[in-house]
Motif scaffolding. Structure first.
Motif, PDB file in Angstrom:
ATOM      1  N   ALA A 288      58.597 -60.885  33.619  1.00  0.00           N
ATOM      2  CA  ALA A 288      58.967 -61.790  32.516  1.00  0.00           C
ATOM      3  C   ALA A 288      57.797 -61.963  31.548  1.00  0.00           C
ATOM      4  O   ALA A 288      56.670 -62.201  31.957  1.00  0.00           O
ATOM      5  N   GLY A 289      58.096 -61.785  30.277  1.00  0.00           N
ATOM      6  CA  GLY A 289      57.087 -61.939  29.234  1.00  0.00           C
ATOM      7  C   GLY A 289      56.163 -60.741  29.077  1.00  0.00           C
ATOM      8  O   GLY A 289      55.298 -60.738  28.203  1.00  0.00           O
ATOM      9  N   LYS A 290      56.342 -59.714  29.904  1.00  0.00           N
ATOM     10  CA  LYS A 290      55.457 -58.545  29.860  1.00  0.00           C
ATOM     11  C   LYS A 290      56.206 -57.259  29.515  1.00  0.00           C
ATOM     12  O   LYS A 290      55.609 -56.189  29.526  1.00  0.00           O
ATOM     13  N   LEU A 291      57.488 -57.372  29.251  1.00  0.00           N
ATOM     14  CA  LEU A 291      58.296 -56.190  28.972  1.00  0.00           C
ATOM     15  C   LEU A 291      58.389 -55.938  27.472  1.00  0.00           C
ATOM     16  O   LEU A 291      58.456 -56.867  26.678  1.00  0.00           O
ATOM     17  N   GLN A 292      58.414 -54.661  27.109  1.00  0.00           N
ATOM     18  CA  GLN A 292      58.671 -54.279  25.725  1.00  0.00           C
ATOM     19  C   GLN A 292      60.157 -54.462  25.439  1.00  0.00           C
ATOM     20  O   GLN A 292      60.953 -54.623  26.359  1.00  0.00           O
ATOM     21  N   ALA A 293      60.532 -54.367  24.190  1.00  0.00           N
ATOM     22  CA  ALA A 293      61.947 -54.351  23.827  1.00  0.00           C
ATOM     23  C   ALA A 293      62.583 -53.102  24.443  1.00  0.00           C
ATOM     24  O   ALA A 293      61.896 -52.097  24.687  1.00  0.00           O
ATOM     25  N   PRO A 294      63.869 -53.139  24.704  1.00  0.00           N
ATOM     26  CA  PRO A 294      64.540 -51.943  25.228  1.00  0.00           C
ATOM     27  C   PRO A 294      64.428 -50.763  24.260  1.00  0.00           C
ATOM     28  O   PRO A 294      64.202 -50.940  23.061  1.00  0.00           O
ATOM     29  N   ALA A 295      64.608 -49.572  24.790  1.00  0.00           N
ATOM     30  CA  ALA A 295      64.566 -48.349  23.979  1.00  0.00           C
ATOM     31  C   ALA A 295      65.802 -48.267  23.094  1.00  0.00           C
ATOM     32  O   ALA A 295      66.853 -48.848  23.398  1.00  0.00           O
ATOM     33  N   ARG A 296      65.676 -47.528  22.021  1.00  0.00           N
ATOM     34  CA  ARG A 296      66.817 -47.271  21.142  1.00  0.00           C
ATOM     35  C   ARG A 296      67.724 -46.224  21.805  1.00  0.00           C
ATOM     36  O   ARG A 296      67.245 -45.314  22.477  1.00  0.00           O
ATOM     37  N   ALA A 297      69.009 -46.345  21.590  1.00  0.00           N
ATOM     38  CA  ALA A 297      69.966 -45.368  22.124  1.00  0.00           C
ATOM     39  C   ALA A 297      69.638 -43.966  21.614  1.00  0.00           C
ATOM     40  O   ALA A 297      69.796 -42.975  22.342  1.00  0.00           O
ATOM     41  N   GLU A 298      69.130 -43.867  20.376  1.00  0.00           N
ATOM     42  CA  GLU A 298      68.770 -42.558  19.811  1.00  0.00           C
ATOM     43  C   GLU A 298      67.612 -41.916  20.582  1.00  0.00           C
ATOM     44  O   GLU A 298      67.558 -40.698  20.720  1.00  0.00           O
ATOM     45  N   ALA A 299      66.694 -42.727  21.088  1.00  0.00           N
ATOM     46  CA  ALA A 299      65.569 -42.197  21.866  1.00  0.00           C
ATOM     47  C   ALA A 299      66.060 -41.651  23.210  1.00  0.00           C
ATOM     48  O   ALA A 299      65.586 -40.617  23.683  1.00  0.00           O
ATOM     49  N   VAL A 300      67.016 -42.342  23.807  1.00  0.00           N
ATOM     50  CA  VAL A 300      67.619 -41.862  25.055  1.00  0.00           C
ATOM     51  C   VAL A 300      68.345 -40.547  24.793  1.00  0.00           C
ATOM     52  O   VAL A 300      68.182 -39.574  25.539  1.00  0.00           O
ATOM     53  N   ALA A 301      69.125 -40.484  23.737  1.00  0.00           N
ATOM     54  CA  ALA A 301      69.854 -39.262  23.392  1.00  0.00           C
ATOM     55  C   ALA A 301      68.889 -38.102  23.128  1.00  0.00           C
ATOM     56  O   ALA A 301      69.160 -36.967  23.538  1.00  0.00           O
ATOM     57  N   GLU A 302      67.767 -38.383  22.457  1.00  0.00           N
ATOM     58  CA  GLU A 302      66.787 -37.333  22.171  1.00  0.00           C
ATOM     59  C   GLU A 302      66.236 -36.729  23.457  1.00  0.00           C
ATOM     60  O   GLU A 302      66.222 -35.506  23.621  1.00  0.00           O
ATOM     61  N   VAL A 303      65.786 -37.561  24.370  1.00  0.00           N
ATOM     62  CA  VAL A 303      65.192 -37.028  25.592  1.00  0.00           C
ATOM     63  C   VAL A 303      66.244 -36.348  26.462  1.00  0.00           C
ATOM     64  O   VAL A 303      65.986 -35.324  27.084  1.00  0.00           O
ATOM     65  N   GLU A 304      67.456 -36.876  26.492  1.00  0.00           N
ATOM     66  CA  GLU A 304      68.520 -36.220  27.264  1.00  0.00           C
ATOM     67  C   GLU A 304      68.843 -34.846  26.687  1.00  0.00           C
ATOM     68  O   GLU A 304      69.075 -33.896  27.439  1.00  0.00           O
ATOM     69  N   ALA A 305      68.829 -34.707  25.380  1.00  0.00           N
ATOM     70  CA  ALA A 305      69.088 -33.407  24.754  1.00  0.00           C
ATOM     71  C   ALA A 305      67.973 -32.419  25.098  1.00  0.00           C
ATOM     72  O   ALA A 305      68.242 -31.243  25.374  1.00  0.00           O
ATOM     73  N   VAL A 306      66.734 -32.868  25.089  1.00  0.00           N
ATOM     74  CA  VAL A 306      65.607 -31.982  25.405  1.00  0.00           C
ATOM     75  C   VAL A 306      65.654 -31.552  26.875  1.00  0.00           C
ATOM     76  O   VAL A 306      65.474 -30.378  27.197  1.00  0.00           O
ATOM     77  N   VAL A 307      65.921 -32.499  27.768  1.00  0.00           N
ATOM     78  CA  VAL A 307      65.958 -32.199  29.210  1.00  0.00           C
ATOM     79  C   VAL A 307      67.216 -31.406  29.574  1.00  0.00           C
ATOM     80  O   VAL A 307      67.186 -30.569  30.470  1.00  0.00           O
ATOM     81  N   GLY A 308      68.307 -31.673  28.881  1.00  0.00           N
ATOM     82  CA  GLY A 308      69.555 -30.977  29.200  1.00  0.00           C
ATOM     83  C   GLY A 308      70.347 -31.651  30.303  1.00  0.00           C
ATOM     84  O   GLY A 308      71.288 -31.075  30.848  1.00  0.00           O
ATOM     85  N   HIS A 309      69.979 -32.857  30.660  1.00  0.00           N
ATOM     86  CA  HIS A 309      70.676 -33.657  31.669  1.00  0.00           C
ATOM     87  C   HIS A 309      70.720 -35.095  31.180  1.00  0.00           C
ATOM     88  O   HIS A 309      69.820 -35.547  30.473  1.00  0.00           O
ATOM     89  N   ARG A 310      71.737 -35.797  31.605  1.00  0.00           N
ATOM     90  CA  ARG A 310      71.821 -37.238  31.344  1.00  0.00           C
ATOM     91  C   ARG A 310      70.883 -37.945  32.325  1.00  0.00           C
ATOM     92  O   ARG A 310      70.747 -37.527  33.472  1.00  0.00           O
ATOM     93  N   MET A 311      70.247 -39.010  31.866  1.00  0.00           N
ATOM     94  CA  MET A 311      69.403 -39.806  32.757  1.00  0.00           C
ATOM     95  C   MET A 311      70.248 -40.352  33.903  1.00  0.00           C
ATOM     96  O   MET A 311      71.408 -40.713  33.695  1.00  0.00           O
ATOM     97  N   PRO A 312      69.662 -40.446  35.104  1.00  0.00           N
ATOM     98  CA  PRO A 312      70.374 -41.156  36.173  1.00  0.00           C
ATOM     99  C   PRO A 312      70.704 -42.578  35.698  1.00  0.00           C
ATOM    100  O   PRO A 312      69.963 -43.179  34.912  1.00  0.00           O
ATOM    101  N   ALA A 313      71.813 -43.110  36.166  1.00  0.00           N
ATOM    102  CA  ALA A 313      72.350 -44.381  35.658  1.00  0.00           C
ATOM    103  C   ALA A 313      71.344 -45.530  35.691  1.00  0.00           C
ATOM    104  O   ALA A 313      71.221 -46.269  34.709  1.00  0.00           O
ATOM    105  N   LEU A 314      70.628 -45.703  36.789  1.00  0.00           N
ATOM    106  CA  LEU A 314      69.676 -46.810  36.869  1.00  0.00           C
ATOM    107  C   LEU A 314      68.557 -46.634  35.852  1.00  0.00           C
ATOM    108  O   LEU A 314      68.191 -47.588  35.157  1.00  0.00           O
ATOM    109  N   LEU A 315      68.034 -45.453  35.719  1.00  0.00           N
ATOM    110  CA  LEU A 315      66.949 -45.217  34.765  1.00  0.00           C
ATOM    111  C   LEU A 315      67.428 -45.472  33.338  1.00  0.00           C
ATOM    112  O   LEU A 315      66.746 -46.118  32.539  1.00  0.00           O
ATOM    113  N   ARG A 316      68.612 -45.001  33.029  1.00  0.00           N
ATOM    114  CA  ARG A 316      69.203 -45.213  31.697  1.00  0.00           C
ATOM    115  C   ARG A 316      69.353 -46.709  31.426  1.00  0.00           C
ATOM    116  O   ARG A 316      69.021 -47.214  30.356  1.00  0.00           O
ATOM    117  N   ARG A 317      69.836 -47.442  32.415  1.00  0.00           N
ATOM    118  CA  ARG A 317      70.000 -48.888  32.270  1.00  0.00           C
ATOM    119  C   ARG A 317      68.654 -49.579  32.048  1.00  0.00           C
ATOM    120  O   ARG A 317      68.537 -50.482  31.223  1.00  0.00           O
TER     121      ARG A 317
END
Length: 163
Positions: free
Chosen positions: A15-44
């Motif tokens: 609490a109080g030490k976390l950054q804002a969540p990532a943008r959905a576009e950043a998740v999509a970018e890394v998933e496109a580069v890796v070629g796999h969807r992030m595991p559900a917990l990591l994505r969450r």
């Protein structure tokens, strides 16, 4: 622990030490580069909790931030591309998550729904090795937040070692 319990635990402990969540576009970018969807917990964790630093060490790589102050590494996608470029035979579905210090890293297997953990350790077999661990991301986070740190889990030299 369930994903809901892990998410609540991280929010409570960090609490109080976390950054804002990532943008959905950043998740999509890394998933496109890796070629796999992030595991559900990591994505969450990235989309709902924090863009990196959601582990007790405050070292999980950021998707967006080039200047993430809590890690000496770059963005996750940049680190992934460096591992792929410099480690012969590096599996495309294994993605670095965080540095554990002393040149040890925890990686996540994005080809598994539960996000199996892989390790990079400079010590086993007297050579640097990437190897499959025995825990999932959920189990690893639960252990870390419980204060259990059994790293490294050096494998016997064999087929599970990539060096």
């Amino acid at each position: 622990m369930t994903d809901d319990e892990i998410t609540a635990l991280i929010r409570r402990k960090r609490a109080g030490k976390l950054q804002a969540p990532a943008r959905a576009e950043a998740v999509a970018e890394v998933e496109a580069v890796v070629g796999h969807r992030m595991p559900a917990l990591l994505r969450r964790l990235y989309l709902d909790v924090s863009d990196g630093g959601f582990d007790p060490y405050n070292a999980a790589l950021s998707l967006d931030d080039h200047d993430f102050l809590h890690s000496d590494a770059g963005r996750l996608v940049d680190e992934y591309l460096q591992w792929r470029a410099h480690i012969p035979g590096y599996p495309s579905h294994v993605v670095p998550l965080l540095s554990l210090g002393c040149a040890m890293w925890a990686h996540v297997d994005w080809s598994t729904p539960e996000g199996r953990i892989w390790r990079w350790d400079p010590g086993p077999c007297e050579r640097h090795s990437l190897f499959r661990d025995t825990v999932s991301l959920s189990e690893q986070l639960t252990e870390w937040y419980a204060g259990v740190d059994r790293r490294p889990r050096n494998p016997p030299c064999g087929p599970d070692c990539l060096s």
